[in-house]
Design an enzyme around this catalytic site. Structure first.
Site, short mmCIF file in Angstrom:
data_model
loop_
_atom_site.label_atom_id
_atom_site.label_comp_id
_atom_site.label_asym_id
_atom_site.label_seq_id
_atom_site.Cartn_x
_atom_site.Cartn_y
_atom_site.Cartn_z
N GLY A 19 -20.36 6.66 20.70
CA GLY A 19 -19.71 7.84 21.28
C GLY A 19 -18.65 8.47 20.42
O GLY A 19 -18.75 9.63 20.03
N GLU A 56 -21.87 -5.45 22.13
CA GLU A 56 -21.34 -6.06 20.91
C GLU A 56 -22.15 -7.30 20.61
O GLU A 56 -22.35 -8.13 21.48
CB GLU A 56 -19.87 -6.44 21.18
CG GLU A 56 -19.09 -6.89 19.98
CD GLU A 56 -19.27 -8.37 19.66
OE1 GLU A 56 -19.53 -8.67 18.49
OE2 GLU A 56 -19.16 -9.21 20.55
N HIS A 76 -15.12 -3.36 13.94
CA HIS A 76 -13.70 -3.75 13.99
C HIS A 76 -13.13 -4.01 12.60
O HIS A 76 -11.95 -4.22 12.44
CB HIS A 76 -13.52 -4.97 14.89
CG HIS A 76 -14.01 -4.72 16.28
ND1 HIS A 76 -15.30 -5.00 16.65
CD2 HIS A 76 -13.42 -4.15 17.34
CE1 HIS A 76 -15.47 -4.63 17.91
NE2 HIS A 76 -14.34 -4.11 18.36
N CYS A 115 -19.58 -0.69 18.67
CA CYS A 115 -18.65 -0.03 19.59
C CYS A 115 -18.36 1.36 19.03
O CYS A 115 -18.93 1.75 18.01
CB CYS A 115 -17.37 -0.87 19.70
SG CYS A 115 -16.30 -0.38 21.08
N1 GLN Z 1 -17.69 5.81 24.26
C1 GLN Z 1 -16.53 5.07 23.93
C2 GLN Z 1 -16.24 5.24 22.48
O1 GLN Z 1 -16.72 5.27 21.64
C3 GLN Z 1 -16.66 3.61 24.21
C4 GLN Z 1 -15.45 2.83 23.78
C5 GLN Z 1 -15.40 1.43 24.31
O2 GLN Z 1 -16.33 0.95 24.87
N2 GLN Z 1 -14.30 0.77 24.18
O3 GLN Z 1 -15.54 5.18 21.76
ZN ZN Z 2 -17.15 -0.98 22.99
#
Ligand code: GLN
Ligand code: ZN
Length: 759
Positions: free
Chosen positions: A435, A668, A697, A729
């Site tokens: 996202g 993840e 990360h 993520c």
């Molecule tokens: N859609 C969100 C993003 O990218 C999801 C973030 C998350 O799950 N912490 O950044």
């Molecule tokens: Zn995430």
């Protein structure tokens, strides 16, 4: 003769002074002595706040420069080998934050709060030795101010229960090694003064009763309580009831127990035993985890029922847990709606509540001063106003809740996915991202300037659209299959939605320590939730208009919105969650009406809401799943619903994840390999899955071959028809120079795999 008790107090400072000085020190901009000075000033100020409020039992050693579990490791001399060359503050902060030669120790959530502690790393080779300097120094410091504190410690069983054995052994097996250090500590404390109270926190006892843990309690506390006649030990638990442990503890020579009656109402069952064994009881009746003003009349009733079992001389009134979990003071909340503000109570205000309640309970209304009587009057008035306020109670929402007739989507997954595959036309191993794209300095600056009225809406939108265009151009060039708009307009995945929902409030200074110097400012839900107008549609449709590829719409799910907010306490969480679900449901309707074909509903915090006790899990899962499904129930069968979760251990909850009925879930996995993924295969999970193929990360750019290897591993577990390929993520914390090559390599890797599969 009022008798009251505060389990612990926040240390970050009312203006986050501790955070600021620590960060200056870490940046090399001030010497450590300045950190020490600030810390000393804060401790004094915090003790004075409590003293002025009329608190009888104020803690020392609840202060910490980083974390109290870390302090306990230092106290015990439990120093991992890689840090042993270091000393003093260099050692302390290296353990917390790492150095260029030694990785930081791990960090994880403190029970079901959003506070994170430093996980002790233990091994059989450790040589524990007492370091009591901090504890003694803080006690003496308070004493020189005329305050005789109780001394807070993290208990040996909780300490071990939350630690990690790096040599593969069992942590609790080290109890015989650390107990002598605790004994030595208590012996030392006994020399400071007579009659010192030591509060030993054992929140581990509030988890599921474990026979192993229960068997350790009596021998441990027999020993500790026998160190000195003059020390009074109070074992403190919170966040749940701890009836099984209390049953054992009453048979040890401890002085008393501090129990949470807000989040562990079941503790009531232990009262007869506590009374029979003549133990003191500190009744935690003022919520240390939420920001609502205590309803004193209700609390007095509760105290009355506790008082039926426990004699007055054995009872004290307290906070349910440390006030660390709520913001510091309402003093700086000047721009809040005054009515809403009048319903709130932060740490400093809770001191007055505890103090007043104890006075009311033990001495009666007659004993109150005019000022105190006025406070009680305000309390009654504010609680009354909250019950009736039109800011909270929205008839339209309630009506809608009562007439929900559709709780889930039409057709089951197997039927839906057929429609979707035809309509969306993607092949095997479709690629996408989670996202967000890098939140550049320009993007943040534009958001800030718009918020402060420095730029107008038009220039703000132009700036965001330019960013969205850039994201789309990159994704097309890179060859990703399903695109995203990049989320530049979002500061935070919960706050962004909260700001647009009716019933949500925001504080100016409601900072709560999350870890070390890091604080968060959770929004709060005070009233019935509704969505006055679409929240994301204009951004997503703009993005879709700029590409022929599929643009995925991005939303945050109801359970995550709930779990990352302070939630009203006048409705069950399950009801609040239902209201949020309806708002998301409307957003999904609008998105699909606007032509969006894939919508992702993030549930990053789904797992965080799990109760501490297993027996309460089914109830949570029941409504959490219900409300996720309710939120997506407006999606037509051919609209594809994705969800995303930021973790990988689904072993215990795979059936629950399946029951959420998302068409695609991204998770993840890159750090844990495909070991944890096996559950998807073994359980016969049918929906599509996007296990993260690289770790976002870290700034490291994964090589093509690495990702190829990772995808091959995934293919050993799941069939190619079921797999999506994506990072772990969202990418917002990364830099473009990391994101671009990483995603290019990801797409290249997929190409290689597809070619191999074709042969
Ligand atoms: N859609 C969100 C993003 O990218 C999801 C973030 C998350 O799950 N912490 O950044
Ligand atoms: Zn995430």
């Amino acid at each position: 003769m009022s008798k009251n008790w505060i389990v612990g107090f926040p240390r970050i400072g009312e203006q986050r002074e501790l955070k600021k000085i620590l960060e200056l020190f870490w940046a090399g901009s001030c010497p450590f002595t300045e950190v020490e000075n600030t810390a000393k000033i804060l401790r004094e100020r915090h003790w004075k706040y409590q003293q002025n409020a009329g608190i009888d039992h104020i803690s020392s050693n609840d202060f910490s420069l980083y974390d109290t579990m870390l302090d306990t490791s230092i106290m015990l001399g439990a120093i991992p080998r890689r840090f042993r060359e270091l000393q003093d503050e260099a050692l302390y902060f290296a353990m917390a934050r790492g150095t260029k030669d030694a990785a930081a120790m791990g960090m994880t959530k403190w029970f079901n709060t959003n506070y994170h502690y430093i996980v002790p790393e233990l091994s059989d080779e450790d040589n524990y030795a007492l370091n009591a300097d901090k504890i003694i120094q803080e006690y003496q410091e308070a004493k020189s101010l005329g305050i005789k504190t109780k001394i807070n410690l993290i208990g040996p069983i909780t300490y071990l229960g939350l630690s990690r054995r790096i040599d593969g052994g069992e942590s609790l097996a080290l109890l015989h090694k650390i107990l002598p250090v605790y004994e030595a500590l208590l012996a030392k404390i006994a020399t400071l003064d007579s009659g010192i109270i030591v509060q030993i926190d054992e929140p581990y006892f509030a988890k599921d009763a474990d026979p192993k843990v229960l068997s350790l309690i009596k021998p441990a506390y027999d020993r500790l309580a026998k160190v000195s006649e003059s020390i009074h030990i109070v074992v403190s638990t919170y966040f749940e009831h701890s009836n099984e442990a209390t049953k054992v503890l009453v048979h040890t020579p401890i002085w008393g127990v501090a129990l949470d009656f807000v989040h562990g109402a079941e503790n009531i069952a232990s009262l007869p035993l506590i009374a029979a064994h003549k133990k003191k009881l500190i009744a935690g009746v003022v919520d240390g985890r939420n920001i609502w003003k205590n309803d004193m009349d209700t609390t007095l009733h509760l105290l009355d029922s506790i008082g039926k079992e426990i004699a007055s001389e054995d009872l004290m009134v307290g906070s349910s847990c440390s006030l660390l979990h709520v913001p510091f003071t309402l003093k700086y909340e000047n721009s809040m709606h005054p009515e809403i503000r009048s319903w709130l109570s932060y740490a400093v205000e809770k001191l007055d509540e505890v103090s007043l309640l104890s006075k009311l309970y033990f001495e009666g209304e007659e004993a109150l001063s005019a000022e105190e009587a006025k406070q009680v009057g305000h309390n009654r008035h504010d609680n009354q106003s909250r019950k009736a306020s039109s800011l909270i109670h929205d008839k339209a929402v309630q009506k809608r809740i009562n007439s929900i007739d559709r709780w889930e989507r039409d057709l089951d997954f197997e039927a839906r996915i057929k429609h979707q595959r035809v309509k969306l036309g993607y092949g095997i191993l479709p690629t996408t991202t989670i996202g967000s794209f890098p939140q550049t300095a320009e993007v943040r600056q534009a958001r800030r300037a718009y918020k402060h009225g420095e730029i107008d809406q038009e220039s703000y939108e132009a700036e965001m659209k330019y960013y969205i265009d850039t994201c789309i151009a990159f994704q097309e060039e890179c060859g990703l299959d399903v695109l995203v708009h990049g989320e530049p307009e979002r500061n935070d995945m919960v706050e962004y939605f909260g700001e647009q929902l009716q019933g949500y409030g925001f504080s100016q200074n409601g900072w709560v320590q999350s870890y070390g110097s890091r604080c968060v400012k959770p929004p709060f839900i005070y009233g019935d939730i509704s969505r006055p107008k679409p929240m994301t549609v204009s951004w997503i449709t703009y993005a879709q208009s700029r590409t022929d590829k599929i643009m995925k719409g991005m939303l945050t799910g109801p359970v995550t919105i709930l779990n990352w907010s302070f939630v009203r306490d006048d409705l069950p969480r399950s009801e609040v969650s239902k209201q949020i679900a309806l708002a998301i449901k409307d957003e999904i309707s609008d998105l699909q009406d606007a032509g969006i074909q894939i919508i992702q509903v993030d549930e990053a915090a789904f797992k965080e809401g799990y109760p501490l006790r297993t027996e309460k899990i089914p109830a949570y899962e029941q409504w959490a799943v219900r409300d996720f499904k309710l939120a997506v129930s407006s999606a037509l069968p051919e609209i594809q619903i994705h969800t995303h979760m930021c973790y990988s251990d689904f072993n215990d909850i795979i059936r629950t994840i399946e029951a959420m009925d998302a068409d695609v879930i991204s998770i993840e996995t890159s750090r844990s390999g495909n070991r944890l993924l096996k559950i998807f295969k073994e359980s016969g999970y049918m929906q599509e899955v996007g296990p993260g193929v690289y770790d976002i990360h870290s700034p490291r750019i994964p090589e093509v071959e690495e990702i190829v290897t990772q995808i091959k591993k995934l293919l050993e577990v799941l069939p190619k028809e079921q797999l999506w390929i994506n990072p772990d993520c969202g990418l917002k914390t990364r830099k473009w120079k990391e994101v671009k090559p990483s995603l290019e390599n990801m797409v290249k890797a997929v190409k290689i795999i597809k070619e191999e599969l074709r042969e």
